[in-house]
Scaffold this active site. Sequence first.
Site, short mmCIF file in Angstrom:
data_model
loop_
_atom_site.label_atom_id
_atom_site.label_comp_id
_atom_site.label_asym_id
_atom_site.label_seq_id
_atom_site.Cartn_x
_atom_site.Cartn_y
_atom_site.Cartn_z
N GLY A 100 2.08 2.60 10.75
CA GLY A 100 2.98 3.73 10.60
C GLY A 100 3.66 4.19 11.87
CD GLU A 126 -2.78 5.13 6.95
OE1 GLU A 126 -1.64 4.94 7.41
OE2 GLU A 126 -3.03 5.27 5.74
CE LYS A 136 -0.23 3.06 4.73
NZ LYS A 136 0.02 3.16 6.18
CB SER A 195 5.11 -1.45 11.86
OG SER A 195 4.56 -0.17 12.10
CG HIS A 231 -5.80 1.30 5.28
ND1 HIS A 231 -5.31 2.21 6.18
CD2 HIS A 231 -4.76 0.47 4.97
CE1 HIS A 231 -4.03 1.96 6.40
NE2 HIS A 231 -3.67 0.91 5.68
CG ASN A 290 -1.84 1.18 1.29
OD1 ASN A 290 -1.93 1.96 0.33
ND2 ASN A 290 -2.52 1.35 2.41
CD GLU A 342 -4.07 -2.54 7.35
OE1 GLU A 342 -3.06 -2.49 6.66
OE2 GLU A 342 -4.96 -1.68 7.33
#
Length: 273
Positions: free
Chosen positions: A191, A98, A12, A231, A96, A10, A185
């Site tokens: 991140g 985020e 991003k 990560s 996702h 990904n 996730e």
Amino acid sequence: MGRKFFVGGNWKCNGTTGEVKKIVNTLNDGQVPSQDVVEVVVSPPYVFIPLVKSLLRPDFHVAAQNVWVKKGGAYTGEISAEILVNLEVPWVIIGHSERRLILGESNEVMFFLPHLSFRVVIIVPEEFVGDKVAYALSQGLKVIACVGETLEQREAGSTLDVVAAQTKAIADRISNWDDVVLAYEPVWAIGTGKVATPAQAQEVHSELRKWLHTNVSADVAAKTRIIYGGSVNGANSKELAAQPDVDGFLVGGASLKPEFIDIIKAAEVKNNA
């Protein structure tokens, strides 16, 4: 036959034309296991999808990072499933962490009433992410569906309840899981440099598989690939891949670096188990 290892990259909101070409060149030159061992999908920003598709080696595929919840129309800034299909983009990431955390996507859906003289947004208790997954599948896309808990939820001991509820929001709306990869996730590991230990990842993946067995079917539980994101890097990928219910990775920052090749190679751990 076992579940084929799956590695998603990904990218991003990153990249320039030059940087994207450099990443693709690294991928094209990488020595990785065959398609029989590992399935590799990379997800560039929308604007770079045609470029990546034109340059990327044929055994790797492309995903979009998001998709609109229904047929296209007057939805500024959104991309529909129909557009992705027209561009021959086979995969899409949905839900996702985020987008859930930063942009407010959740187990709810927004309805707009454009016939009024002003726009009203009504939040109703229907599953927004689940609806996205269902519509994308109905148009022929394959889906990487993400679930995961926040740090507060983990510390409260509600991890399994959270991911079960998020998975239920998807399961309630689809009947065929053949084109779904489930990505666990944990939000606290996205991140941050923090990563779930192999034991923590295995525990959640195992419980998700048990949930699928109980609430969907034994066949779906056995066949559905559950991948880990948070990560992941070249140093920890092999130990994570060795866990029996970890079927691959959804990789963020490391997918922009040469070490992504090492992460793909972690599939050999599973293949040799």
